[in-house]
Design a protein around this motif. Structure first.
Motif, PDB file in Angstrom:
ATOM      1  N   UNK A  45       0.837  -1.194  -0.203  1.00 30.69           N
ATOM      2  CA  UNK A  45      -0.087  -0.004   0.087  1.00 30.69           C
ATOM      3  C   UNK A  45       0.864   1.211  -0.009  1.00 30.69           C
ATOM      4  N   UNK A  46       1.900   1.217   0.524  1.00 28.45           N
ATOM      5  CA  UNK A  46       2.904   2.348   0.717  1.00 28.45           C
ATOM      6  C   UNK A  46       3.492   2.545  -0.645  1.00 28.45           C
ATOM      7  N   UNK A  47       3.764   1.343  -1.281  1.00 30.59           N
ATOM      8  CA  UNK A  47       4.380   1.534  -2.555  1.00 30.59           C
ATOM      9  C   UNK A  47       3.456   2.280  -3.477  1.00 30.59           C
ATOM     10  N   UNK A  48       2.171   1.865  -3.488  1.00 33.50           N
ATOM     11  CA  UNK A  48       1.142   2.374  -4.582  1.00 33.50           C
ATOM     12  C   UNK A  48       0.942   3.966  -4.092  1.00 33.50           C
ATOM     13  N   UNK A  49       0.963   4.292  -2.722  1.00 34.14           N
ATOM     14  CA  UNK A  49       1.026   5.575  -2.373  1.00 34.14           C
ATOM     15  C   UNK A  49       2.054   6.385  -2.833  1.00 34.14           C
ATOM     16  N   UNK A  50       3.207   5.826  -3.068  1.00 35.17           N
ATOM     17  CA  UNK A  50       4.233   6.569  -3.671  1.00 35.17           C
ATOM     18  C   UNK A  50       3.718   7.053  -5.052  1.00 35.17           C
ATOM     19  N   UNK A  51       2.952   6.578  -5.609  1.00 30.70           N
ATOM     20  CA  UNK A  51       2.619   6.526  -7.202  1.00 30.70           C
ATOM     21  C   UNK A  51       1.098   7.187  -7.224  1.00 30.70           C
ATOM     22  N   UNK A  52       0.630   7.401  -5.964  1.00 34.24           N
ATOM     23  CA  UNK A  52      -0.598   8.011  -5.997  1.00 34.24           C
ATOM     24  C   UNK A  52      -0.680   9.616  -6.428  1.00 34.24           C
ATOM     25  N   UNK A  53      -1.852  10.049  -6.923  1.00 34.21           N
ATOM     26  CA  UNK A  53      -2.997   9.214  -7.194  1.00 34.21           C
ATOM     27  C   UNK A  53      -3.007   8.639  -8.484  1.00 34.21           C
ATOM     28  N   UNK A  54      -3.384   7.344  -8.666  1.00 35.33           N
ATOM     29  CA  UNK A  54      -3.503   6.924 -10.221  1.00 35.33           C
ATOM     30  C   UNK A  54      -4.974   7.096 -10.523  1.00 35.33           C
ATOM     31  N   UNK A  55      -5.014   6.735 -11.839  1.00 31.23           N
ATOM     32  CA  UNK A  55      -6.386   6.957 -12.604  1.00 31.23           C
ATOM     33  C   UNK A  55      -7.381   5.783 -12.360  1.00 31.23           C
ATOM     34  N   UNK A  56      -8.523   5.981 -12.034  1.00 32.45           N
ATOM     35  CA  UNK A  56      -9.561   5.028 -11.990  1.00 32.45           C
ATOM     36  C   UNK A  56      -9.213   4.080 -13.043  1.00 32.45           C
ATOM     37  N   UNK A  57      -8.878   4.457 -14.259  1.00 28.46           N
ATOM     38  CA  UNK A  57      -8.924   3.652 -15.569  1.00 28.46           C
ATOM     39  C   UNK A  57      -8.112   2.528 -15.469  1.00 28.46           C
ATOM     40  N   UNK A  58      -7.026   2.731 -14.245  1.00 26.74           N
ATOM     41  CA  UNK A  58      -5.793   1.586 -14.108  1.00 26.74           C
ATOM     42  C   UNK A  58      -6.462   0.425 -13.243  1.00 26.74           C
ATOM     43  N   UNK A  59      -7.718   0.571 -12.652  1.00 27.93           N
ATOM     44  CA  UNK A  59      -8.268  -0.129 -11.772  1.00 27.93           C
ATOM     45  C   UNK A  59      -9.135  -1.265 -12.483  1.00 27.93           C
ATOM     46  N   UNK A  60      -9.282  -2.468 -12.050  1.00 26.26           N
ATOM     47  CA  UNK A  60      -8.735  -2.946 -10.747  1.00 26.26           C
ATOM     48  C   UNK A  60      -7.342  -3.357 -10.904  1.00 26.26           C
ATOM     49  N   UNK A  61      -6.551  -3.413  -9.908  1.00 26.04           N
ATOM     50  CA  UNK A  61      -4.967  -3.774  -9.950  1.00 26.04           C
ATOM     51  C   UNK A  61      -5.048  -4.975  -9.040  1.00 26.04           C
TER      52      UNK A  61
END
Length: 464
Positions: free
Chosen positions: A122-138
């Motif tokens: 989760x911390x790893x993703x936080x460093x790339x946040x915010x990501x687009x809703x288009x990239x989800x689901x991940x």
């Protein structure tokens, strides 16, 4: 193909008159794996995997990976060491962490030898946040060692301090989408456990220190299981006794679904666990995505674990006899073991000619790496056959005196769990071909009900 004489296989030899003293209770799987030299104890609660068992571990890992990739998973690798400050942010460092290993680097910074990786990913993703809703689901997963300082490390690979685990972490834009992901990954788990053909049950479970709103466990039923599983005979609700609360015993428990008191119970070995986590980790760690309006929202998470080494040990616990290992078809270290004549026997010359042709034919049916030739011809056929049976090879073919008969030569074939048969070579090859066909069907089936000996529809039978 593999030669038995070249495999490192440190069988535990106990003198006939020796008095064996065990300081711990041994499970069937632990006893057989140790005696057959497939697993060796390291330090307390750790184990060394020998080459034959490593083949099983690799096959199980590959099967898990196939199912995770089919479910949209992408493989990653996270560091084993997780900074404790991340666990402080989520509040989990304030809970019971007595079974976790802590280490410090030379500067004094403290790390967890990760028993699980929710904070880290989760911390790893936080460093790339915010990501687009288009990239989800991940859907991200890894396969690697986990560490837990078990108070009672026992039963070998079933409860060890270091073990191999597949852990997947999913990220969605809403609770509804996360539930869809939960359904999809759960279906992949059902598919995997049906492929293994070991009877299993899926039960409601407590969320525990992981947190979240929904949790299920997958169990193999066994007397050595550490969990008590309950099923309501009225509404068929099934759950781990833990969800009924610490103050309620299994004998006096009431069904949390219908409040009935007619509950049956069995012991289970947990082999997998699924959680719907919500925003328990994404909120404190700042892992967000941009919604359709361009505004950041916390990612909605799930996590999904499979104890790979535990699956192997638990499957053996369920399938094996007291004296012989029994493997799930897709995990057996070898499909076929061929035993030829003893060196110096009167049938050696004729039988070896047949043995050579047979080995060539077998490589056309099964993969050469799944064929074992027991070429230890200084040993009797009987000794090699005993070893092969204890190792649990699905198919054992003996090329002995009957193969050298002038009229109607026969090969001896032993199918795991069945009586031996004396068949001609073509019939033996058909048996092998049928086994390989069955394996391929298990690898490719898509309908969960097609090969499931213990799908959820049959769950009630396992409780009775």
């Amino acid at each position: 193909m593999n030669k038995a004489s070249r495999i490192f296989w440190p069988v535990l030899v106990t003198p006939k008159n020796a008095i064996v003293k065990h300081t711990e209770q041994l499970s069937r799987s632990q006893k057989l794996l140790t005696e057959m030299g497939l697993v060796k104890p390291g330090s307390n609660g750790t184990f060394q995997i020998m080459p034959i068992c490593q083949r099983v571990l690799d096959k199980c890992t590959e099967l898990v990976q196939q199912n995770m990739q089919n479910a949209g998973g992408q493989k990653i690798t996270l560091p084993i060491l997780t900074p404790t400050q991340l666990w402080k942010k989520t509040g989990r460092l304030d809970g019971d962490i007595s079974e976790f290993y802590m280490v410090r680097d030379r500067s004094g910074k403290q790390f967890l030898m990760s028993p699980t990786h929710e904070e880290a990913i989760t911390a790893m993703l936080a460093t790339n946040a915010p990501i687009s809703y288009r990239q989800l689901p991940l859907r991200l997963y890894q396969i690697g060692p986990k560490f837990r300082d078990e108070l009672k490390s026992r039963f070998g690979l079933m409860r060890a301090k270091e073990f191999l685990m597949k852990d997947m972490y999913t990220f969605d834009l809403s609770t509804e989408a996360a539930k869809d992901t939960y359904t999809a990954i759960s279906a992949a788990y059902d598919h995997l456990f049906n492929q293994l053909e070991v009877p299993f049950v899926k039960v409601n479970a407590a969320t525990g220190m992981m947190g979240g709103s929904l949790s299920h466990e997958y169990h193999y039923i066994s007397a050595v299981g550490e969990d008590t599983l309950l099923q309501c005979q009225v509404c068929n609700y099934a759950g781990n006794a833990e969800i009924l609360g610490e103050t309620e015993s299994a004998e006096s428990a009431k069904c949390p679904n219908c409040n009935g008191v007619n509950l049956s119970q069995v012991r289970g070995i947990e082999v997998a666990h699924t959680f719907l986590l919500g925003d328990k980790y994404s909120k404190p760690l700042g892992a967000t995505f941009l919604n359709t309006a361009g505004k950041p929202e916390p990612l909605i998470m799930g996590c999904y674990g499979i104890g790979i080494t535990r699956v192997i040990a638990a499957a053996l616990e369920v399938l094996s006899s007291e004296q012989e290992l029994r493997w799930p078809k897709l995990l057996a270290p070898f499909d076929v073991c061929v035993i030829g004549p003893k060196q110096g026997s009167k049938e050696q010359q004729v039988a070896e000619s047949i043995e050579t042709e047979l080995l060539s034919q077998l490589t056309q049916i099964c993969r050469a790496q799944d064929l074992l030739h027991d070429d230890r011809k200084d040993l009797t056929i009987g000794k090699r056959l005993l070893d092969a049976k204890r190792l649990g090879h699905p198919l054992i073919i003996v090329v002995g005196a009957k193969a050298a008969q002038a009229e109607a030569p026969k090969l001896e074939i032993h199918v795991s769990g069945s009586e031996k048969q004396d068949l001609d070579r073509e019939a033996v090859l058909r048996v092998v071909a049928a086994h390989i066909k069955r394996k391929r069907k298990l690898l490719t089936f898509t309908d969960n009900t097609e090969t499931a000996p213990a799908s959820m529809k049959q769950q009630s039978a396992l409780f009775n």
